[in-house]
Write an enzyme that holds these catalytic residues in place. Structure first.
Site, PDB file in Angstrom:
ATOM      1  N   ALA A   1       0.830  -1.200   0.000  1.00 52.32           N
ATOM      2  CA  ALA A   1       0.000   0.000   0.000  1.00 52.32           C
ATOM      3  C   ALA A   1       0.870   1.258   0.000  1.00 52.32           C
ATOM      4  O   ALA A   1       1.742   1.417   0.854  1.00 52.32           O
ATOM      5  CB  ALA A   1      -0.918  -0.013   1.224  1.00 52.32           C
TER       6      ALA A   1
ATOM      7  N   TYR B   1      -9.564   1.309   6.011  1.00 50.50           N
ATOM      8  CA  TYR B   1      -8.831   2.546   5.745  1.00 50.50           C
ATOM      9  C   TYR B   1      -9.794   3.582   5.144  1.00 50.50           C
ATOM     10  O   TYR B   1     -10.995   3.366   5.082  1.00 50.50           O
ATOM     11  CB  TYR B   1      -7.617   2.259   4.866  1.00 50.50           C
ATOM     12  CG  TYR B   1      -6.605   1.386   5.587  1.00 50.50           C
ATOM     13  CD1 TYR B   1      -5.953   1.864   6.732  1.00 50.50           C
ATOM     14  CD2 TYR B   1      -6.346   0.076   5.183  1.00 50.50           C
ATOM     15  CE1 TYR B   1      -5.053   1.068   7.438  1.00 50.50           C
ATOM     16  CE2 TYR B   1      -5.445  -0.720   5.876  1.00 50.50           C
ATOM     17  CZ  TYR B   1      -4.810  -0.225   7.006  1.00 50.50           C
ATOM     18  OH  TYR B   1      -3.940  -1.020   7.708  1.00 50.50           O
TER      19      TYR B   1
ATOM     20  N   GLY C   1      -7.462 -13.968   0.387  1.00 48.00           N
ATOM     21  CA  GLY C   1      -7.798 -14.283   1.768  1.00 48.00           C
ATOM     22  C   GLY C   1      -7.639 -15.753   2.101  1.00 48.00           C
ATOM     23  O   GLY C   1      -8.595 -16.527   1.981  1.00 48.00           O
TER      24      GLY C   1
END
Length: 408
Positions: free
Chosen positions: A76, A206, A335
């Protein structure tokens, strides 16, 4: 078995970016924060360093995981100083950032790979000690756990601080607009650095997901109050970014059922379905979309997460509703994927590619190990996040299988 695996749809081509890119396999490197950047300036208690830039270790790390025709998503990248939620994270808001990331991009391209820059704004999951700026949020919603500490001590300190002690400020509409432009400026730098595209980090609690979450976004204006209004920030962000990079070079990552960073809002299906319909309608040629599995959670076990889903009346929920909305847009899932559970998933038609993280950390040659049925090396959680005394440890020192090292 290895032969059967090599015939898996994981290793068949996939077209993304509206046909501009054809991936040669469908095992995607997940965006993974590793905190290995180099401080931009000398840091003192009076004037702490607040910016980190890419370095040769990072070039090596991404190059190790690049494959011919494979897709990597960067860690990120904050588009501004106030969006950087952790030390050691190399952003994308200065010319030096672009120069450093260009070396990473060039190394990945040299191996025939593709790489997207993930743009990330921490929003309220931050402390002012790190940024030197007020902490931003859709609403001035304080952290609701009085015992939750920020992960790192403030600069030049050894004592962690509680997030509840540093509540965020509510973003004004001019601030919302300027923050979207920060993302756009980062996207321009991404193009300058040679990235193949941009992915918006719209997940994990976020800033974008803070706007989407009813427990955090308590606004009553055009950016909050209903599921539709809570989607406005993300829809505007995607519109503006598409003007900069082109919708075919744009993507987004979402976690409609996530709980990370206290994203505990209600009306999950209503909110994210409206969001996805809006994105699909405005950007039908989006490069791809990436979703996090409903039962995967960084802070809870699968059984614990299932209890949350049950309490929302969604005991059997899957990503199918969003898959249907996006139709022919390439649809990725991340995931908990590993060498045991990836087989047959793409053949089912549920997804078009699988996004792998932790095992890509400890197996730089993960794609080849999956293809050949080779055992995976275990990962060491203690070295996931820097900065460390030796940032190479747990970063570029995991060997490939062909080096002769045997997994423990």
């Amino acid at each position: 078995m290895a032969s059967d695996r090599s015939q898996s749809k994981l290793f068949q081509p996939l077209s993304i970016a509206d046909g501009k890119i054809t991936l040669k396999h469908r095992v995607v490197l997940a965006p993974l924060t590793r905190n290995r950047g180099t401080p931009y300036s000398e840091s003192t208690p009076e004037k702490p360093n607040r910016i980190w830039v890419p370095n040769d270790l990072m070039v090596e790390y991404y190059s190790q995981r690049a494959t011919d025709g494979g897709l990597l998503i960067t860690e990120a990248l904050p588009p501004s100083l106030e969006g950087n939620g952790m030390p050691g994270v190399a952003g994308l808001f200065t010319p030096e950032h672009a120069e450093g990331w260009k070396k990473v991009v060039d190394a990945v391209h040299a191996k025939g790979g593709y790489i997207y820059a993930q743009l990330w704004h921490s929003g309220r999951a931050n402390i002012p000690h790190l940024t030197g700026t007020p902490i931003l949020c859709p609403s001035s919603t304080p952290w609701d756990d009085p015992d939750d500490f920020y992960a790192y001590p403030p600069p030049h300190s050894t004592q962690q601080v509680k997030l509840v002690d540093y509540p965020p400020i509510e973003m004004t509409i001019p601030k919302i607009k300027s923050t979207i432009q920060d993302y756009c400026n980062a996207a321009r730098l991404a193009l300058q650095a040679g990235f193949d595209g941009v992915e918006v980090h719209g997940a994990n609690g976020y800033l974008p997901e803070q706007f989407l979450s009813s427990n955090i976004n308590r606004r009553t204006d055009e950016y909050g109050g209903t599921p539709e209004k809570r989607c406005k920030f993300v829809l505007e962000l995607m519109d503006e970014l598409a003007k900069v990079v082109g919708q075919e070079n744009l993507s987004i990552r979402l976690s409609p059922f996530g709980l990370y960073n206290q994203a505990r809002g209600t009306q999950r299906l209503e909110t994210w379905s409206h969001l996805c319909r809006g994105i699909k309608a405005s950007h039908p040629k989006l490069s791809y979309v990436s979703f996090i599995e409903p039962r995967f959670e960084q802070i809870y076990t699968e059984a614990e997460k299932q209890k949350f889903l049950d309490s929302w009346g969604l005991p059997d929920i899957s990503l199918d509703p969003f898959r249907k909305i996006f139709g022919d847009t390439p649809f990725f899932s991340g995931g908990g994927w590993n060498d045991q559970n990836v087989w047959g998933v793409l053949e089912s038609g549920a997804y078009d590619a699988l996004v792998c993280g932790r095992y890509f950390i400890s197996n730089p040659d993960l794609v080849e190990r999956l293809r050949r049925g080779l055992p995976l090396s275990p990962y060491d959680r203690s070295t996931f996040y820097g900065p460390l005394e030796d940032n190479s440890v747990g970063y570029i020192d995991y060997p490939s299988y062909e080096s002769g090292e045997v997994p423990n």
